[in-house]
Design a protein around this motif. Structure first.
Motif, short mmCIF file in Angstrom:
data_model
loop_
_atom_site.label_atom_id
_atom_site.label_comp_id
_atom_site.label_asym_id
_atom_site.label_seq_id
_atom_site.Cartn_x
_atom_site.Cartn_y
_atom_site.Cartn_z
N LEU A 453 0.84 -1.18 0.09
CA LEU A 453 0.09 0.07 -0.02
C LEU A 453 0.87 1.26 -0.06
CD1 LEU A 453 -2.65 -1.15 2.71
CD2 LEU A 453 -2.74 -0.94 0.21
N PRO A 454 0.67 2.34 -0.53
CA PRO A 454 1.14 3.62 -0.44
C PRO A 454 1.75 3.71 0.84
CG PRO A 454 -0.75 3.73 -1.99
CD PRO A 454 -0.96 2.45 -1.18
N ILE A 455 0.87 3.74 1.83
CA ILE A 455 1.07 4.00 3.16
C ILE A 455 2.13 3.29 3.59
CG2 ILE A 455 -0.46 2.69 4.51
CD1 ILE A 455 0.34 6.23 5.52
N ASP A 456 2.43 2.04 3.06
CA ASP A 456 3.51 1.26 3.51
C ASP A 456 5.05 1.79 3.02
OD1 ASP A 456 2.35 -0.73 5.17
OD2 ASP A 456 1.65 -1.64 3.41
N ASN A 457 4.98 2.74 2.30
CA ASN A 457 6.34 3.43 1.27
C ASN A 457 6.55 4.66 2.07
OD1 ASN A 457 6.28 1.10 -0.45
ND2 ASN A 457 4.97 2.26 -1.66
N VAL A 458 5.91 5.02 3.20
CA VAL A 458 6.27 6.28 3.92
C VAL A 458 7.51 5.84 4.76
CG1 VAL A 458 5.58 8.19 5.60
CG2 VAL A 458 3.68 7.32 3.55
N GLU A 459 8.38 6.69 4.65
CA GLU A 459 9.57 6.22 5.51
C GLU A 459 9.53 7.67 6.42
OE1 GLU A 459 13.23 5.76 3.39
OE2 GLU A 459 12.47 4.18 2.27
N LEU A 460 9.68 7.16 8.05
CA LEU A 460 9.85 8.14 8.73
C LEU A 460 11.14 8.69 9.04
CD1 LEU A 460 7.67 6.64 11.48
CD2 LEU A 460 6.86 7.93 9.98
N LYS A 461 11.31 10.01 9.42
CA LYS A 461 12.39 10.75 9.51
C LYS A 461 12.93 10.84 10.98
CE LYS A 461 11.00 14.09 5.79
NZ LYS A 461 10.63 15.48 5.55
N THR A 462 14.32 10.52 11.15
CA THR A 462 14.72 10.64 12.60
C THR A 462 14.81 12.07 13.08
OG1 THR A 462 16.07 8.87 12.14
CG2 THR A 462 16.69 10.24 14.08
N CYS A 463 14.20 12.53 14.14
CA CYS A 463 14.10 13.86 14.67
C CYS A 463 14.58 13.81 16.19
CB CYS A 463 12.57 14.26 14.83
SG CYS A 463 11.80 14.38 13.22
N ASN A 464 15.11 15.02 16.52
CA ASN A 464 15.63 15.21 17.80
C ASN A 464 14.89 16.25 18.75
OD1 ASN A 464 18.37 14.06 17.80
ND2 ASN A 464 18.41 15.21 15.81
N VAL A 465 14.70 16.00 20.03
CA VAL A 465 13.84 16.95 21.21
C VAL A 465 14.77 16.92 22.34
CG1 VAL A 465 12.66 14.82 21.86
CG2 VAL A 465 11.89 17.30 22.26
N ASN A 466 14.93 18.14 22.79
CA ASN A 466 15.82 18.11 24.02
C ASN A 466 14.69 18.00 25.27
OD1 ASN A 466 18.52 18.56 22.87
ND2 ASN A 466 17.69 20.60 22.38
N VAL A 467 14.87 17.06 25.84
CA VAL A 467 13.94 16.86 27.03
C VAL A 467 14.63 16.46 28.34
CG1 VAL A 467 12.30 15.55 25.66
CG2 VAL A 467 14.12 14.33 26.82
#
Length: 467
Positions: A453-467
């Motif tokens: 499915l098209p949604i299976d081809n969505v690649e997530l990005k690596t993000c940063n957060v200061n916690v």
């Protein structure tokens, strides 16, 4: 000398701040340029102070910069009591691993909103419904995630009122995102919703990943994840304990859903573990009057649940449930492995058309194992409107020595089939005659799509957060 001391003191303060702040990575459909912490807007994580105003103020301020590379609100360690609040586009709500968002138990902290047009009324009672704890409408690119932080709906008071018929409006959900595109809900623990936990409705391109959802198994309607009139949805790596269906696929109720006409389609479910003694691991319906099509489920584990896959419909629902594909399903201690019912006769009102008959066809189950199962299959279509194209292959069900229902002393019944048509191959115990082997002596596998499915081809990005 004075200048040196000032720099030295500032340096100590910076060191102290940095000793607490850590850069944490998380995966998201998009990363954010701007960031704020709930405490910047007066939030108090003592478990007692109501933080609704703080959430609203933080999101309102971040809305001013969200168009410039996106914005994220960090919920830091603590217990953050709040009523309902709304999210914005190009926004991430990040919940720290030691943070708990607590849903208020005061009805006045949840605004009343209109029923969904595809339902025509509230599900609990006729009339309006309480806004969900976390809501969003007409959004693009919204993320709710964290380091497995917690959202606790504190639903006990709502369950008691519902059971006592003391509610005048439908209970709130934990999360409801409506009419939105690019939605992600991931890496969270969700507890004790007043009703459904996660409800994307009229959405497209939805990612649900890494959720732990837990509610008492004896409370009503605490469904785990309910994709409702959504297109292009993927659900991955979730663990659900529920008093109702772990995943309930929906698309509107009777004449309202037929009129609204928005199906749930192109839904992929993988690596789900479910415990639901009184309901289904995956339910299709009963509100399916906009249609359900192209659902793919694989690598599913069911433990102590009422049924594996259940189709719920009735005259008056109309529409269809078709092109359903399930494989690699393990079931341990179940009442039913397979359950289809054409007599699920709950209706919003008397305005439904009893001649609006649903079409149930091309239902495929393969590569499944069940142990300690009371009934292999209870498949009951509608007289004059049979469920067709049912295929079951490479399935082994080990029956329990007695029924899971202590009120029934009768022996276990392997299959009960009426008003259905289909085929089987390598199924034990032997199915009913209405599911006869198409090619006796030959191995025939039921269909499962080979495309993605098209949604299976969505690649997530690596993000940063200061916690």
């Amino acid at each position: 000398m004075e200048k040196f001391l000032i720099c030295f003191i500032l340096g100590l303060l910076c060191l102290k701040y940095n000793s607490y702040a850590q850069s944490v990575q998380y995966s998201a459909i998009n990363c954010r340029k701007h960031s704020a912490v709930l405490t910047d807007f007066g939030g108090k994580g003592d478990g007692k102070t109501l933080n609704t105003a703080a959430f609203k103020a933080a999101i309102a301020n971040l809305s001013k910069v969200a168009a410039d590379g996106g914005a994220q609100l960090i919920v830091p360690p603590g217990k953050w009591l709040t009523g309902s609040f709304n999210l914005i586009s190009q926004f991430t709500l990040y919940i720290h691993k030691e943070a708990v968002i607590l849903g208020s138990q005061d009805e006045t902290d949840y605004p009343l909103i209109d029923p969904l047009p595809s339902y025509g009324r509230g599900r609990d009672v006729v009339g309006k419904r309480f806004a969900s704890l976390i809501s969003g409408t007409n959004l693009t690119d919204v993320v709710i995630t964290g380091g497995n932080g917690t959202i606790d709906g504190q639903g006990d008071i709502w369950w008691k009122k519902f059971k006592a018929n003391k509610l005048n409006n439908t209970r709130p959900y934990l999360i409801e995102i409506m009419n939105s595109n690019q939605v992600q809900i991931s890496n969270l623990t969700m507890l004790n919703s007043p009703s459904w936990h996660v409800h994307p409705v009229y959405c497209k391109n939805v990612i649900v990943d890494g959720l732990t959802i837990i509610a008492p198994v004896d409370v009503p309607n605490t469904d785990g994840i309910n994709p409702d009139s959504c297109t292009n949805t993927r659900i991955r790596d979730c663990y659900i304990v529920s008093g109702d269906d772990c995943i309930a696929v929906k698309s509107g109720w009777d004449e309202y859903g037929i009129r609204f006409g928005m199906p749930t389609q192109h839904l992929s479910i993988k690596r789900l573990t479910c415990i639901s003694p009184d309901s289904a691991v995956i339910a299709l319906g009963s509100e399916m009057s906009g249609g359900i099509q192209d659902v793919r489920a694989e690598d599913i584990t069911a433990i102590n649940s009422q049924s594996g896959v259940r189709i719920k419909t009735a005259p008056g629902r109309g529409a269809y449930v078709k092109d359903i594909y399930v494989k690699n399903f393990k079931m341990y201690t179940m009442k039913y492995a397979f359950w289809m019912a054409g007599n699920y006769n709950s209706h919003p009102d008397l305005g439904f058309d009893p001649k609006a008959l649903p079409v149930i066809q091309n239902i495929n189950y393969r590569d499944m194992v069940g142990k300690n199962v009371s009934i292999a299959g209870n498949l009951a279509g509608i007289q004059g409107d049979p469920f067709t194209g049912i295929c079951i292959s490479n399935v082994t069900i080990n029956l329990a020595s007695k029924s899971m229902d202590p009120s029934k002393k009768s022996k276990v019944q392997p299959w009960n089939c009426t008003d259905i048509a289909g085929t089987s191959s390598r199924v034990s115990p032997q199915p009913c005659d209405l599911l006869a082997e198409k090619q006796p002596g030959k191995s025939v596998d039921c269909a499962f799509p080979v495309d993605t499915l098209p949604i299976d081809n969505v690649e997530l990005k690596t993000c940063n957060v200061n916690v």
